[in-house]
Design an enzyme around this catalytic site. Structure first.
Site, mmCIF file in Angstrom:
data_model
loop_
_atom_site.group_PDB
_atom_site.id
_atom_site.type_symbol
_atom_site.label_atom_id
_atom_site.label_comp_id
_atom_site.label_asym_id
_atom_site.label_seq_id
_atom_site.Cartn_x
_atom_site.Cartn_y
_atom_site.Cartn_z
ATOM 1 N N TYR A 72 0.843 -1.211 0.000
ATOM 2 C CA TYR A 72 0.000 0.000 0.000
ATOM 3 C C TYR A 72 0.873 1.254 0.000
ATOM 4 O O TYR A 72 0.572 2.229 -0.684
ATOM 5 C CB TYR A 72 -0.913 -0.013 1.238
ATOM 6 C CG TYR A 72 -1.973 1.059 1.200
ATOM 7 C CD1 TYR A 72 -3.245 0.780 0.686
ATOM 8 C CD2 TYR A 72 -1.712 2.348 1.652
ATOM 9 C CE1 TYR A 72 -4.219 1.763 0.629
ATOM 10 C CE2 TYR A 72 -2.678 3.334 1.597
ATOM 11 C CZ TYR A 72 -3.939 3.039 1.100
ATOM 12 O OH TYR A 72 -4.903 4.011 1.043
ATOM 13 N N PHE A 124 -7.447 19.413 -25.148
ATOM 14 C CA PHE A 124 -8.198 18.191 -25.449
ATOM 15 C C PHE A 124 -9.543 18.265 -24.713
ATOM 16 O O PHE A 124 -9.704 19.064 -23.794
ATOM 17 C CB PHE A 124 -7.392 16.952 -25.024
ATOM 18 C CG PHE A 124 -8.098 15.679 -25.388
ATOM 19 C CD1 PHE A 124 -8.340 15.344 -26.714
ATOM 20 C CD2 PHE A 124 -8.559 14.817 -24.406
ATOM 21 C CE1 PHE A 124 -9.023 14.189 -27.045
ATOM 22 C CE2 PHE A 124 -9.238 13.654 -24.730
ATOM 23 C CZ PHE A 124 -9.475 13.336 -26.047
ATOM 24 N N ASP A 125 -10.510 17.422 -25.063
ATOM 25 C CA ASP A 125 -11.856 17.594 -24.483
ATOM 26 C C ASP A 125 -11.923 17.369 -22.972
ATOM 27 O O ASP A 125 -12.604 18.097 -22.266
ATOM 28 C CB ASP A 125 -12.933 16.800 -25.248
ATOM 29 C CG ASP A 125 -12.629 15.320 -25.363
ATOM 30 O OD1 ASP A 125 -11.552 14.906 -24.890
ATOM 31 O OD2 ASP A 125 -13.455 14.579 -25.912
ATOM 32 N N ASP A 215 0.695 19.364 -21.579
ATOM 33 C CA ASP A 215 -0.144 18.164 -21.660
ATOM 34 C C ASP A 215 0.673 17.175 -22.478
ATOM 35 O O ASP A 215 0.763 17.284 -23.704
ATOM 36 C CB ASP A 215 -1.482 18.495 -22.324
ATOM 37 C CG ASP A 215 -2.344 17.243 -22.464
ATOM 38 O OD1 ASP A 215 -1.798 16.120 -22.403
ATOM 39 O OD2 ASP A 215 -3.563 17.387 -22.659
ATOM 40 N N ALA A 217 0.634 13.885 -23.190
ATOM 41 C CA ALA A 217 0.135 12.567 -23.598
ATOM 42 C C ALA A 217 0.986 11.941 -24.713
ATOM 43 O O ALA A 217 1.249 10.745 -24.695
ATOM 44 C CB ALA A 217 -1.322 12.677 -24.039
ATOM 45 N N LYS A 258 -0.904 6.537 -23.809
ATOM 46 C CA LYS A 258 -0.473 6.723 -25.205
ATOM 47 C C LYS A 258 1.020 6.384 -25.283
ATOM 48 O O LYS A 258 1.382 5.232 -25.365
ATOM 49 C CB LYS A 258 -0.737 8.165 -25.657
ATOM 50 C CG LYS A 258 -2.211 8.496 -25.884
ATOM 51 C CD LYS A 258 -2.919 8.913 -24.643
ATOM 52 C CE LYS A 258 -4.277 9.487 -24.926
ATOM 53 N NZ LYS A 258 -5.082 9.586 -23.707
ATOM 54 N N HIS A 450 -20.359 13.508 -25.352
ATOM 55 C CA HIS A 450 -20.271 12.616 -26.515
ATOM 56 C C HIS A 450 -20.057 11.150 -26.142
ATOM 57 O O HIS A 450 -20.341 10.266 -26.932
ATOM 58 C CB HIS A 450 -19.167 13.082 -27.474
ATOM 59 C CG HIS A 450 -17.801 13.124 -26.876
ATOM 60 N ND1 HIS A 450 -17.384 14.144 -26.060
ATOM 61 C CD2 HIS A 450 -16.762 12.266 -26.969
ATOM 62 C CE1 HIS A 450 -16.138 13.912 -25.691
ATOM 63 N NE2 HIS A 450 -15.741 12.783 -26.217
#
Ligand code: F0G
Length: 459
Positions: A72, A124-125, A215, A217, A258, A450
């Site tokens: 843990y 990004f969304d 960001d 990714a 990614k 969406h």
């Protein structure tokens, strides 16, 4: 004839795919209320919905999972991951989280206050979603070349830095909570950002005293494009370019699903601001779990530690980006319009050009994906007006600047024969596109609608 570097790996295990009939697919998409996210994956032949968490792990990653330490607190796996982060980014603080949006969740509320704006090349969304949830507003400032989909520009993901300064002056420095550089710029077609542009943006952020967030990714793909296209970079190892990308930023959020080559995982990085790190951690504990696992199993942390290193391997990147380029070139040969040059992780097909008779509020990008699914069992997704939530104040549907159908390439997963099938199927759908009338939404949530919206076709 287009070609790419043959894959620098071979297949050791296979995942059988189910081949369906057109009738089966028509029934499946109707049952899913015409939302591609509602399909069962068993009803999909080639799944190009996303490149996120859908790649294949290597034998080394699977082997590393056997060494996962599920303690843990203070797990060995955590320390192995921290060592790799140090090696890659050279920063002071890292925090594992379960995925990219969790990184946004624990970091953004400390940077964005109610009534402030976040300025990005393109959010990004989920990033827009978390800016909105923090009480802020997301504003995009990508270079105009990003919207000119058929003209070559090496770095279509760049920030329009003149516009960035105009926006800061217009809102006032104190109203700008953060500047976010998305590398590569997903919403502009997976397009890269140059080192020069990252440096210039960082310099503006520093001048105004605004936090500069990456960001990250698809940081490794972005580094590969820099190596390939930016002056003076061609002889440098990818690892050195990665360091330069992160050199002038204050924090990063990363979906590791990614370029981290794992099925689940994310990271927050903070260069040196201990206070900010402590604040972010204060949200990790209640939302993600204790700090040394951050919502992940010990074995996931190990797979990520290996994946981050494999993800910057130049041969892998050359082959992977080669696949994307190959698909874009095949489509172009067949007359299917798409974003050129191709970006890193996906081919973005110009649905507005293919369906000029379908207006933005009937969602051309989405409509094209539904047709392709019915025709060939290939699942892509809209990157256009359908993924833009209605204005929270007026309820109006915003119009996207570009109406794309996005076809992602999961890493180390599909072969050239799959890509050829995608190209010829899209050509077939395009030849018979006049009968496509678009969709209306009959049910939706307020944020990130969406994923779950229900739709009905116009007849
Ligand atoms: N930032 C970028 C640039 C992304 O592309 C994504 C996810 C995220 C943040 C959020 O990360 O999914 O791990 O929570 N993009 C996926 C996609 C979903 O399909 O493009 P996440």
């Amino acid at each position: 004839m287009a070609r790419y570097l043959p894959e620098p790996y071979r297949i050791k295990m296979v995942e059988p795919l189910r081949v369906t009939t057109k009738e089966e697919r028509s029934a499946a998409i109707r049952k899913a209320h015409y939302n591609l996210f509602g399909l069962k994956s068993d009803d999909v032949y080639i799944d190009m919905l996303t490149d996120s968490g859908t790649g294949a792990m290597s034998d080394r990653q699977w082997a590393s999972m056997m060494m996962g330490d599920e303690s843990y607190a203070g797990s060995r796996s955590y320390y192995r991951l921290m060592d790799v982060c140090d090696e890659l980014f050279g920063w002071k603080f890292y925090q594992p989280v379960h995925q990219g949006r969790a990184a946004e969740h624990v970091l953004f509320p400390h940077l964005i206050k109610k009534g402030q704006v976040s300025i990005s090349n393109m959010h990004f969304d989920t990033t827009t979603g978390h800016v909105t949830l923090a009480g802020g507003k997301a504003v995009n400032s990508v270079v105009p070349e990003a919207k000119d989909i058929s003209t070559y520009h090496p770095f279509k993901g760049n920030m329009d830095t003149e516009r960035l300064v105009e926006l800061i002056e217009m809102y006032g420095r104190e109203k700008v909570g953060m500047i976010v550089m998305t590398v590569t710029c997903n919403s502009a077609g997976g397009q890269p950002v140059s080192l020069a542009n990252i440096r210039k943006t960082a310099e503006i952020a520093r001048r105004y005293g605004i936090p500069f967030v990456i960001d990250a990714a698809r940081f490794a793909e972005n580094a590969f494009f820099i190596k390939e296209r930016e002056e003076g970079q061609s002889d440098r190892p990818i690892g050195d370019i990665v360091r330069d990308i992160f050199k002038d930023a204050d924090a990063f959020t990363m979906s590791a699903k990614k370029d981290g080559l794992v099925n689940m995982g994310g990271l927050v990085g903070i260069r040196e601001d201990e206070e900010l790190f402590r604040k972010a951690r204060s949200l990790v504990v209640p939302y993600e779990g204790f700090v040394s696992y951050g919502g992940l199993s010990g074995r996931d942390l190990d797979a990520l530690a290996v994946g981050l290193i494999e993800g910057i391997d130049e041969d892998f990147l050359r082959s992977y980006i080669g696949q994307t380029r190959y698909l874009a070139e095949r489509l172009t040969e067949l007359g299917v319009p798409c974003q050129l040059p191709a970006g890193g992780h996906a081919v973005f097909v110009d649905a507005r050009a293919i369906l000029p008779h379908v207006p933005y509020d009937r969602f051309p990008g989405h409509s094209l994906c539904v047709e392709l699914y019915r025709e060939a069992g290939i699942r892509g997704c809209d990157v256009g007006s359908f993924i833009l939530d209605p204005d929270p104040e007026t309820g109006e549907q915003p119009e996207a600047e570009m109406e794309f159908s996005r076809f992602c390439i999961p890493r180390r997963t599909y072969t050239q024969a799959h890509l050829d099938y995608v190209a010829t199927s899209l050509q077939k759908v395009m030849a018979d596109s006049e009968r496509v009338k678009g969709f209306r939404i009959v049910k939706q949530e307020k944020v990130l609608r969406h994923f779950t919206a229900e739709l009905e076709p116009y007849e």
